[in-house]
Design a protein around this motif. Sequence first.
Motif, PDB file in Angstrom:
ATOM      1  N   CYS A   1       8.021  29.993  -8.099  1.00  0.00           N
ATOM      2  CA  CYS A   1       8.514  28.856  -7.310  1.00  0.00           C
ATOM      3  C   CYS A   1       7.356  28.163  -6.589  1.00  0.00           C
ATOM      4  N   ARG A   2       6.490  28.951  -5.979  1.00  0.00           N
ATOM      5  CA  ARG A   2       5.320  28.375  -5.292  1.00  0.00           C
ATOM      6  C   ARG A   2       4.433  27.608  -6.264  1.00  0.00           C
ATOM      7  N   ALA A   3       4.316  28.116  -7.500  1.00  0.00           N
ATOM      8  CA  ALA A   3       3.450  27.485  -8.504  1.00  0.00           C
ATOM      9  C   ALA A   3       3.966  26.116  -8.940  1.00  0.00           C
ATOM     10  N   LEU A   4       5.222  25.822  -8.646  1.00  0.00           N
ATOM     11  CA  LEU A   4       5.757  24.505  -9.009  1.00  0.00           C
ATOM     12  C   LEU A   4       5.165  23.391  -8.148  1.00  0.00           C
ATOM     13  N   GLY A   5       4.603  23.749  -7.006  1.00  0.00           N
ATOM     14  CA  GLY A   5       3.874  22.802  -6.165  1.00  0.00           C
ATOM     15  C   GLY A   5       4.656  21.550  -5.811  1.00  0.00           C
ATOM     16  N   ASP A   6       4.084  20.400  -6.138  1.00  0.00           N
ATOM     17  CA  ASP A   6       4.654  19.109  -5.750  1.00  0.00           C
ATOM     18  C   ASP A   6       6.040  18.851  -6.332  1.00  0.00           C
ATOM     19  N   LEU A   7       6.372  19.510  -7.417  1.00  0.00           N
ATOM     20  CA  LEU A   7       7.695  19.310  -8.017  1.00  0.00           C
ATOM     21  C   LEU A   7       8.801  19.713  -7.042  1.00  0.00           C
ATOM     22  N   LEU A   8       8.516  20.656  -6.144  1.00  0.00           N
ATOM     23  CA  LEU A   8       9.526  21.081  -5.168  1.00  0.00           C
ATOM     24  C   LEU A   8       9.967  19.927  -4.273  1.00  0.00           C
ATOM     25  N   GLU A   9       9.092  18.953  -4.069  1.00  0.00           N
ATOM     26  CA  GLU A   9       9.434  17.807  -3.226  1.00  0.00           C
ATOM     27  C   GLU A   9      10.542  16.958  -3.830  1.00  0.00           C
ATOM     28  N   ALA A  10      10.737  17.031  -5.142  1.00  0.00           N
ATOM     29  CA  ALA A  10      11.729  16.201  -5.822  1.00  0.00           C
ATOM     30  C   ALA A  10      13.058  16.922  -6.048  1.00  0.00           C
ATOM     31  N   VAL A  11      13.144  18.192  -5.678  1.00  0.00           N
ATOM     32  CA  VAL A  11      14.359  18.974  -5.912  1.00  0.00           C
ATOM     33  C   VAL A  11      15.413  18.621  -4.870  1.00  0.00           C
ATOM     34  N   GLY A  12      16.638  18.386  -5.339  1.00  0.00           N
ATOM     35  CA  GLY A  12      17.743  18.114  -4.427  1.00  0.00           C
ATOM     36  C   GLY A  12      18.518  19.368  -4.068  1.00  0.00           C
TER      37      GLY A  12
END
Length: 141
Positions: free
Chosen positions: A55-66
């Motif tokens: 999950c941490r490795a997803l980095g910036d993608l986490l900002e787009a998760v709803g």
Amino acid sequence: MDAPQARASGEKKGPMALRLLLVEDHAAFRGALRLLLDLGPGTRVVAECGSVAGCRALGDLLEAVGLALLDPMLPDGDGAGLVAVLRGANPKARALVLTASIEPGLPEGMAQAGADGVLDKTSAVPEIVSEVGRLAGAGRA
């Protein structure tokens, strides 16, 4: 441990689809859940992983998760820590915990950590889909 996967397939037409993150260490359950949720008209799984590190490795993608659907018992951490990772990257994201065993105190502990709901993995498919829809419409302040 599975490597995190970001997915770019199949943008949905119409209103913006709810972007989902699946964090589940059992690959078969995660895959079935992905297939189910990708069928929904307003949801799209954009990333999945099987650990807190993934999950941490997803980095910036986490900002787009709803909305994140997460297992509270992962090989390298627990659900409370994972909710903290998600909230640190995206305070507006929702978190739904899917657990194999709702032990006494788990729902309250997850709520204190910032989770928006807890469901048993044995829940009927319509119940899971309904809860995803409820949380999608609720938003975060």
